[in-house]
Design an enzyme around this catalytic site. Structure first.
Site, PDB file in Angstrom:
ATOM      1  N   LEU A  62       0.863  -1.176   0.000  1.00  0.00           N
ATOM      2  CA  LEU A  62       0.000   0.000   0.000  1.00  0.00           C
ATOM      3  C   LEU A  62       0.899   1.225   0.000  1.00  0.00           C
ATOM      4  CD1 LEU A  62      -2.831  -0.638   2.646  1.00  0.00           C
ATOM      5  CD2 LEU A  62      -3.010  -0.770   0.160  1.00  0.00           C
ATOM      6  N   ASP A  63       0.426   2.306  -0.612  1.00  0.00           N
ATOM      7  CA  ASP A  63       1.158   3.560  -0.528  1.00  0.00           C
ATOM      8  C   ASP A  63       1.349   3.946   0.930  1.00  0.00           C
ATOM      9  OD1 ASP A  63       1.078   3.705  -3.288  1.00  0.00           O
ATOM     10  OD2 ASP A  63      -0.610   5.104  -3.330  1.00  0.00           O
ATOM     11  N   MET A  64       2.415   4.657   1.212  1.00  0.00           N
ATOM     12  CA  MET A  64       2.692   5.114   2.578  1.00  0.00           C
ATOM     13  C   MET A  64       1.511   5.901   3.144  1.00  0.00           C
ATOM     14  SD  MET A  64       5.900   7.450   3.819  1.00  0.00           S
ATOM     15  CE  MET A  64       6.115   7.953   5.528  1.00  0.00           C
ATOM     16  N   THR A  66      -1.623   5.640   2.407  1.00  0.00           N
ATOM     17  CA  THR A  66      -2.859   4.859   2.452  1.00  0.00           C
ATOM     18  C   THR A  66      -2.841   3.925   3.651  1.00  0.00           C
ATOM     19  OG1 THR A  66      -2.963   4.897   0.040  1.00  0.00           O
ATOM     20  CG2 THR A  66      -4.330   3.271   1.152  1.00  0.00           C
ATOM     21  N   ARG A 170      -5.974   6.883  -6.995  1.00  0.00           N
ATOM     22  CA  ARG A 170      -5.794   8.334  -6.851  1.00  0.00           C
ATOM     23  C   ARG A 170      -5.830   9.043  -8.207  1.00  0.00           C
ATOM     24  NH1 ARG A 170      -0.562   8.171  -2.922  1.00  0.00           N
ATOM     25  NH2 ARG A 170      -0.796  10.450  -2.911  1.00  0.00           N
TER      26      ARG A 170
END
Length: 224
Positions: A62-64, A66, A170
């Site tokens: 996961l993105d940092m 998120t 996003r």
């Protein structure tokens, strides 16, 4: 003083599920999923997990910014099985997001809508991604209005990525003209300032167990 990797502790990451083959966590926003470059970026979900479960291996990220559900494999065989399940799209994820503006669902009975826009890296502005009809990789997202209310001037959505491109959710919502609230990369400054974090959370995960193949579902309550 920058922390050293051996000083990292397993803490502040809720464990949703543990067995001999998989681990499922609810990653908080602001925590890296895997180590970055430099000793100051070694504190991450995988490092914390491996401090307690040395056989824990990364399967996805996961993105940092998120938050939400992340599964890790225990051992190489489980990692191979889960990686194949991701590749064959037998793993399903759903996210909660809050976007800027009031979005109307054109489908009857709040059915699912589909965004099909190819994505590629925006090389001059890395790590940003962008829509490119000519050179982008096929990317598909499904969306519908969430049942929970949102603040005036925003819309709460349920999102389901069919593909798994970097920043896909996003960029796709930005392309609709409704970037996510709190998004430092893709939202306008006033939309970014509407929240102290990116309002994107992975709340549901369904996958076949890497050993017995039974479908397992996991949930993580949305923190916003």
């Amino acid at each position: 003083m920058r922390p050293r990797a051996r000083e990292v502790q397993v803490s502040n990451v809720p464990l949703i599920h543990e067995d001999e083959h998989i681990l499922v966590f609810s990653k908080p926003d602001g925590l890296l999923a895997v180590p970055g470059r430099g000793l100051d970026k070694q504190d991450c979900l995988s490092t914390r997990a491996q401090a307690r479960w040395p056989d824990a291996l990364v399967v996805h990220r996961l993105d940092m910014a998120t938050s939400g559900l992340v599964v890790m494999a225990r051992g190489i065989e489980a990692q191979r099985a889960l990686s194949l399940a991701f590749e064959e799209r037998r793993v399903h994820k759903r996210y909660t997001a809050v976007v800027a503006g009031e979005l109307i669902n054109p489908q009857p009975d709040n059915g699912w809508n589909t965004i099909d826009l190819p994505l590629m890296a925006d090389w001059p502005n890395r790590p940003m991604q962008k829509v490119s009809l000519e050179a982008g990789k096929p990317s598909t997202t499904r969306w519908r209005i969430a049942s929970q209310p949102s603040a005036p001037g925003t819309t709460r959505l349920e999102l389901e990525p069919v593909t798994g491109r970097t920043h896909q959710l996003r960029v796709h919502l930005q392309a609709l003209g409704h970037p996510m609230v709190g998004d430092a990369l893709y939202a306008a400054p006033d939309q970014h300032a509407m929240a102290s974090r990116l309002l994107l959370h992975a709340h549901w995960l369904s996958l076949p167990h890497p050993v017995h193949g039974q479908t397992m579902e996991f949930h993580s309550p949305c923190p916003f």
